[in-house]
Design a protein around this motif. Structure first.
Motif, PDB file in Angstrom:
ATOM      1  N   ALA A 234       0.831  -1.206   0.000  1.00 51.53           N
ATOM      2  CA  ALA A 234       0.000   0.000   0.000  1.00 51.53           C
ATOM      3  C   ALA A 234       0.865   1.256   0.000  1.00 51.53           C
ATOM      4  N   ILE A 235       1.950   1.248   0.793  1.00 50.34           N
ATOM      5  CA  ILE A 235       2.855   2.399   0.820  1.00 50.34           C
ATOM      6  C   ILE A 235       3.565   2.547  -0.519  1.00 50.34           C
ATOM      7  N   ALA A 236       3.935   1.414  -1.125  1.00 51.43           N
ATOM      8  CA  ALA A 236       4.665   1.452  -2.399  1.00 51.43           C
ATOM      9  C   ALA A 236       3.840   2.104  -3.498  1.00 51.43           C
ATOM     10  N   GLN A 237       2.532   1.967  -3.439  1.00 51.22           N
ATOM     11  CA  GLN A 237       1.683   2.598  -4.450  1.00 51.22           C
ATOM     12  C   GLN A 237       1.699   4.113  -4.338  1.00 51.22           C
ATOM     13  N   ILE A 238       1.916   4.612  -3.125  1.00 54.59           N
ATOM     14  CA  ILE A 238       1.919   6.059  -2.894  1.00 54.59           C
ATOM     15  C   ILE A 238       3.326   6.635  -2.992  1.00 54.59           C
ATOM     16  N   ASP A 239       4.296   5.926  -2.356  1.00 54.32           N
ATOM     17  CA  ASP A 239       5.670   6.432  -2.291  1.00 54.32           C
ATOM     18  C   ASP A 239       6.630   5.246  -2.386  1.00 54.32           C
ATOM     19  N   PRO A 240       7.004   4.846  -3.595  1.00 50.43           N
ATOM     20  CA  PRO A 240       7.867   3.671  -3.763  1.00 50.43           C
ATOM     21  C   PRO A 240       9.205   3.791  -3.036  1.00 50.43           C
ATOM     22  N   SER A 241       9.797   4.977  -3.047  1.00 49.37           N
ATOM     23  CA  SER A 241      11.099   5.138  -2.393  1.00 49.37           C
ATOM     24  C   SER A 241      10.985   4.964  -0.883  1.00 49.37           C
ATOM     25  N   LEU A 242       9.892   5.436  -0.301  1.00 48.40           N
ATOM     26  CA  LEU A 242       9.690   5.256   1.137  1.00 48.40           C
ATOM     27  C   LEU A 242       9.492   3.789   1.466  1.00 48.40           C
ATOM     28  N   ALA A 243       8.707   3.087   0.656  1.00 46.45           N
ATOM     29  CA  ALA A 243       8.493   1.656   0.881  1.00 46.45           C
ATOM     30  C   ALA A 243       9.809   0.896   0.807  1.00 46.45           C
TER      31      ALA A 243
END
Length: 348
Positions: A234-243
């Protein structure tokens, strides 16, 4: 006939024989009757000392009979009849309402215009620190400053800090507390700045920072169920670098120390000796044992000799070698050949 009367008729303990609950116990019972969301909202309004006392009372509750439930509800109704809404955390309530109505950005702008001067952040942080930590922060400070700070803490924490001060300082601080009177905003700012400096000097600047990929990774690793498999995508869909940053922190080199000899041996078959020597160079002798236990004595002695001959290495070189081994281990975990990370299965 009530349940209590039925028990009495059977010759067992009567309600009169049962000790009356304290206020904190009645509050603990009442919270257990609420849903999790409602209870959490109430707990979020409490200070650290209140949370500690109430949480302890909730943990100590045994089986709650009907009399206990009725007593807790009755106490709540009695308090509600007082028709007084406390002012505690009113700013927090207003902020939550405005955020829901206007959105976070507009709500924050509005709160800056209407909110009374809030407690400085370092003083607020001190309210959550252990008394021994606070004692270290005020060590050698003027009694007037200590007295002012203690007045801003929860009473129990302030009392514990006071009891740990030198005897001469105790009397000076108590005397100043009794005479202190109003504290000017300038004095509060001075104490806040002092705490910021002391916290930074004692624990490093990072102690003033909260959150980050490592903290998020720790929470995911400790969480039960499928949190790991649902949160990161779910995080990767919004912010791949953060994931990606969180995922890197979810699997650390130290996790490899928990591998058994068989799984460690499987990992070492795919690890280059040069990378292994560099990676182990950054570990203590005792931390190298799980790696050596998976080798023959001859191979282990050879790696030990290479580590001694390697000389000094830059920390960046050690970390690069460890990351290389971590990536190899993750690939093996994805293939199901080793299990790492959580105790309920493979690291994914």
């Amino acid at each position: 006939m009530s349940a209590a009367e039925q028990i009495d008729a059977g010759g067992s303990i009567t309600s009169n024989d049962l000790p009356a609950m304290s206020r904190i116990e009645r509050a603990a019972v009442f919270l257990t009757l609420l849903g999790e969301d409602e209870a959490a909202k109430l707990l979020s309004r409490l200070g650290p000392g209140e949370l500690e006392r109430l949480g302890g009372a909730m943990c100590e509750l045994g089986e709650i009979n009907q009399n206990g439930i009725a007593e807790a509800i009755s106490d709540f109704v009695t308090e509600a009849d007082r028709e007084v809404l406390p002012a505690r955390n009113r700013s927090g309530q207003v902020r939550a309402l405005l955020t829901q109505a206007l959105g976070e950005t507009k709500a924050e702008s509005m709160m800056q215009r209407i909110e009374p001067e809030s407690r400085p952040r370092s003083i607020e942080m001190a309210r959550w620190l252990a008394p021994k930590v606070i004692l270290k922060l005020v060590e050698g400070e003027h009694p007037q400053v200590i007295a002012a700070l203690l007045l801003m803490l929860e009473a129990e924490s302030a009392a514990e800090v006071l009891s740990c001060l030198p005897e001469q300082a105790q009397s000076e601080v108590v005397g100043r507390i009794a005479r202190i009177g109003p504290i000017s905003p300038q004095a509060v700012d001075m104490i806040d700045n002092l705490l910021s400096q002391r916290i930074g000097a004692s624990f490093g600047a990072s102690s003033l920072m909260l959150g980050g990929p490592r903290e998020a990774a720790d929470l995911i690793n400790l969480a039960a169920g499928e949190v790991r498999n649902t949160v990161l995508p779910a995080i990767a869909q919004i912010d791949p670098s953060l994931a990606e940053a969180i995922e890197e922190q979810m699997f650390t080199f130290e996790m490899l120390l928990d591998l058994g000899p068989q799984e460690m041996g499987r990992l070492l078959r795919d690890v280059d000796n040069e990378a292994l020597v560099d990676a182990l160079k950054g570990l203590k002798d005792s931390e190298r044992d799980p790696f050596f236990a998976a080798m023959s004595s001859r191979a282990a002695d050879g790696i030990r000799d290479d580590i001694e001959l390697r000389g000094r290495l830059a920390k960046s070189d050690v970390e690069a070698a460890q990351r290389k081994i971590i990536e190899t281990a993750r690939n093996l975990a994805d293939q199901g050949e080793i299990s790492i990370g959580a105790d309920d299965g493979e690291f994914v």
